[in-house]
Design a protein around this motif. Sequence first.
Motif, PDB file in Angstrom:
ATOM      1  N   ARG A  68     -29.346  17.480 -12.789  1.00 12.64           N
ATOM      2  CA  ARG A  68     -29.919  18.826 -12.979  1.00 12.64           C
ATOM      3  C   ARG A  68     -28.868  19.928 -13.016  1.00 12.64           C
ATOM      4  O   ARG A  68     -29.070  20.948 -13.687  1.00 12.64           O
TER       5      ARG A  68
ATOM      6  N   LYS B 199     -41.667  12.645  -5.623  1.00  8.40           N
ATOM      7  CA  LYS B 199     -42.188  13.594  -6.620  1.00  8.40           C
ATOM      8  C   LYS B 199     -41.956  13.117  -8.055  1.00  8.40           C
ATOM      9  O   LYS B 199     -42.078  13.917  -8.987  1.00  8.40           O
TER      10      LYS B 199
ATOM     11  N   ARG C 263     -39.246  12.554  -9.705  1.00 10.42           N
ATOM     12  CA  ARG C 263     -38.327  13.547 -10.275  1.00 10.42           C
ATOM     13  C   ARG C 263     -37.587  13.072 -11.524  1.00 10.42           C
ATOM     14  O   ARG C 263     -37.071  13.878 -12.286  1.00 10.42           O
TER      15      ARG C 263
ATOM     16  N   HIS D 124     -47.680  28.913  -5.769  1.00  9.59           N
ATOM     17  CA  HIS D 124     -46.226  28.923  -5.598  1.00  9.59           C
ATOM     18  C   HIS D 124     -45.929  29.149  -4.119  1.00  9.59           C
ATOM     19  O   HIS D 124     -46.367  30.151  -3.543  1.00  9.59           O
TER      20      HIS D 124
ATOM     21  N   THR E  61     -43.320  30.034  -1.220  1.00 10.88           N
ATOM     22  CA  THR E  61     -42.036  30.723  -1.097  1.00 10.88           C
ATOM     23  C   THR E  61     -41.781  31.063   0.371  1.00 10.88           C
ATOM     24  O   THR E  61     -42.610  30.796   1.240  1.00 10.88           O
TER      25      THR E  61
ATOM     26  N   SER F 225     -39.755  41.456  -1.945  1.00 10.18           N
ATOM     27  CA  SER F 225     -39.110  41.523  -3.253  1.00 10.18           C
ATOM     28  C   SER F 225     -40.039  40.992  -4.350  1.00 10.18           C
ATOM     29  O   SER F 225     -40.141  41.579  -5.442  1.00 10.18           O
TER      30      SER F 225
ATOM     31  N   GLN G 137     -41.005  42.634  -7.883  1.00 12.00           N
ATOM     32  CA  GLN G 137     -40.427  42.065  -9.114  1.00 12.00           C
ATOM     33  C   GLN G 137     -41.279  40.973  -9.742  1.00 12.00           C
ATOM     34  O   GLN G 137     -40.987  40.539 -10.855  1.00 12.00           O
ATOM     35  N   GLY G 138     -42.271  40.474  -9.019  1.00 13.16           N
ATOM     36  CA  GLY G 138     -42.959  39.262  -9.449  1.00 13.16           C
ATOM     37  C   GLY G 138     -42.083  38.060  -9.153  1.00 13.16           C
ATOM     38  O   GLY G 138     -41.062  38.172  -8.469  1.00 13.16           O
TER      39      GLY G 138
ATOM     40  N   LEU H 124     -39.434  35.408 -10.192  1.00  6.72           N
ATOM     41  CA  LEU H 124     -38.342  35.263 -11.164  1.00  6.72           C
ATOM     42  C   LEU H 124     -37.788  33.841 -11.075  1.00  6.72           C
ATOM     43  O   LEU H 124     -37.843  33.202 -10.019  1.00  6.72           O
TER      44      LEU H 124
ATOM     45  N   ARG I 186     -32.804  28.551 -12.228  1.00  2.00           N
ATOM     46  CA  ARG I 186     -33.490  27.485 -12.965  1.00  2.00           C
ATOM     47  C   ARG I 186     -34.006  28.029 -14.287  1.00  2.00           C
ATOM     48  O   ARG I 186     -33.924  29.222 -14.560  1.00  2.00           O
TER      49      ARG I 186
ATOM     50  N   ARG J 262     -39.277  24.700   2.694  1.00  2.00           N
ATOM     51  CA  ARG J 262     -37.861  24.283   2.676  1.00  2.00           C
ATOM     52  C   ARG J 262     -36.970  25.403   3.204  1.00  2.00           C
ATOM     53  O   ARG J 262     -35.844  25.186   3.592  1.00  2.00           O
TER      54      ARG J 262
HETATM   55  C1  HQG Z   1     -37.894  32.817  -4.832  1.00  2.10           C
HETATM   56  C2  HQG Z   1     -38.314  21.634  -5.743  1.00  2.10           C
HETATM   57  C3  HQG Z   1     -37.041  37.055  -4.198  1.00  2.10           C
HETATM   58  C4  HQG Z   1     -38.813  31.642  -5.078  1.00  2.10           C
HETATM   59  C5  HQG Z   1     -39.715  22.169  -5.688  1.00  2.10           C
HETATM   60  C6  HQG Z   1     -38.016  30.522  -4.441  1.00  2.10           C
HETATM   61  C7  HQG Z   1     -39.866  22.946  -6.951  1.00  2.10           C
HETATM   62  C8  HQG Z   1     -37.825  35.237  -5.354  1.00  2.10           C
HETATM   63  C9  HQG Z   1     -36.589  30.916  -4.710  1.00  2.10           C
HETATM   64  C10 HQG Z   1     -38.466  23.205  -7.390  1.00  2.10           C
HETATM   65  C11 HQG Z   1     -38.296  36.071  -6.395  1.00  2.10           C
HETATM   66  C12 HQG Z   1     -35.984  30.114  -5.856  1.00  2.10           C
HETATM   67  C13 HQG Z   1     -38.193  24.668  -7.430  1.00  2.10           C
HETATM   68  C14 HQG Z   1     -38.086  37.462  -6.271  1.00  2.10           C
HETATM   69  C15 HQG Z   1     -38.805  34.024  -6.883  1.00  2.10           C
HETATM   70  N1  HQG Z   1     -37.459  37.909  -5.160  1.00  2.10           N
HETATM   71  N2  HQG Z   1     -37.198  35.732  -4.255  1.00  2.10           N
HETATM   72  N3  HQG Z   1     -38.502  38.313  -7.203  1.00  2.10           N
HETATM   73  N4  HQG Z   1     -38.882  35.285  -7.333  1.00  2.10           N
HETATM   74  N5  HQG Z   1     -38.167  33.987  -5.683  1.00  2.10           N
HETATM   75  O1  HQG Z   1     -35.351  26.374  -5.508  1.00  2.10           O
HETATM   76  O2  HQG Z   1     -39.774  27.147  -6.663  1.00  2.10           O
HETATM   77  O3  HQG Z   1     -37.697  18.878  -4.622  1.00  2.10           O
HETATM   78  O4  HQG Z   1     -35.066  27.831  -7.577  1.00  2.10           O
HETATM   79  O5  HQG Z   1     -40.074  31.841  -4.456  1.00  2.10           O
HETATM   80  O6  HQG Z   1     -40.667  21.146  -5.598  1.00  2.10           O
HETATM   81  O7  HQG Z   1     -38.436  26.998  -4.441  1.00  2.10           O
HETATM   82  O8  HQG Z   1     -35.935  19.889  -6.059  1.00  2.10           O
HETATM   83  O9  HQG Z   1     -37.328  27.407  -6.722  1.00  2.10           O
HETATM   84  O10 HQG Z   1     -38.236  30.451  -3.049  1.00  2.10           O
HETATM   85  O11 HQG Z   1     -40.567  22.306  -7.969  1.00  2.10           O
HETATM   86  O12 HQG Z   1     -37.579  18.284  -7.046  1.00  2.10           O
HETATM   87  O13 HQG Z   1     -36.606  32.298  -5.095  1.00  2.10           O
HETATM   88  O14 HQG Z   1     -37.608  22.587  -6.446  1.00  2.10           O
HETATM   89  O15 HQG Z   1     -38.299  20.449  -6.422  1.00  2.10           O
HETATM   90  O16 HQG Z   1     -35.755  28.817  -5.383  1.00  2.10           O
HETATM   91  O17 HQG Z   1     -38.287  25.214  -6.119  1.00  2.10           O
HETATM   92  P1  HQG Z   1     -35.788  27.557  -6.323  1.00  2.10           P
HETATM   93  P2  HQG Z   1     -38.531  26.752  -5.920  1.00  2.10           P
HETATM   94  P3  HQG Z   1     -37.316  19.305  -6.018  1.00  2.10           P
END
Ligand code: HQG
Length: 177
Positions: free
Chosen positions: A15, A61, A63, A98, A100, A107, A111-112, A114, A118, A136
């Motif tokens: 990845r 998952k 993956r 989602h 988080t 934030s 911002q919604g 983002l 990724r 996590r």
């Molecule tokens: C947060 C795992 C502040 C977002 C999972 C997240 C998923 C913001 C973090 C996959 C924001 C990004 C992806 C904003 C988003 N301000 N924070 N405006 N917008 N965020 O890891 O969704 O186990 O890139 O909420 O199952 O946590 O690796 O994304 O907390 O499918 O296979 O910014 O990773 O899969 O974190 O996880 P990530 P995610 P795997």
Amino acid sequence: MDDVRLSKFLSLVLRHQPEKIGLLLDPSGWAEVDALIAACQKHQIPLTRDRLEQIVADNDKQRFEFDEAGLRIRASQGHSVPVDLGYAREVPPELLYHGTAEKFISSIRVQGLLKGKRHHVHLSTDPIMAGKVGSRRGASVILTVQAGAMHRAGHEFFISTNGVWLTERVPAEFLLQ
Ligand code: HQG
């Protein structure tokens, strides 16, 4: 190296950092299985074809996926390297979730959601799964996304082979709570 560590290492190279072991991904994210095994062994990572098949099959998952011939492998989502997985647009369910971290909520309200590093924002049909993703990073919050309304407003959605819903961003007005 146990299966979980090996699986995390495969996520890293398939990845984010294929160059770490001198691996090449094609434009759709595929790596040759033989090349992956050889590159791992060269870097003292004890991967064999049998072990790889077992890790792909047992992965909680799902993956990773093999191509039809079993000659290539890729991660089904979650990349930060520039690949195009070629998923077709799909109509999402009315609501998606989602997970988080609490600390991001203020934030996100502005911002919604983002996509960060990724390619997409990742959404789930299952709030419990979303909660696990959020936790996590400590105390978590599960956000409800009005995916149907987003779709009707012209936002595109995709679904990965392992069932993760993907979209470019989620404007704050489509977040329910
Ligand atoms: C947060 C795992 C502040 C977002 C999972 C997240 C998923 C913001 C973090 C996959 C924001 C990004 C992806 C904003 C988003 N301000 N924070 N405006 N917008 N965020 O890891 O969704 O186990 O890139 O909420 O199952 O946590 O690796 O994304 O907390 O499918 O296979 O910014 O990773 O899969 O974190 O996880 P990530 P995610 P795997």
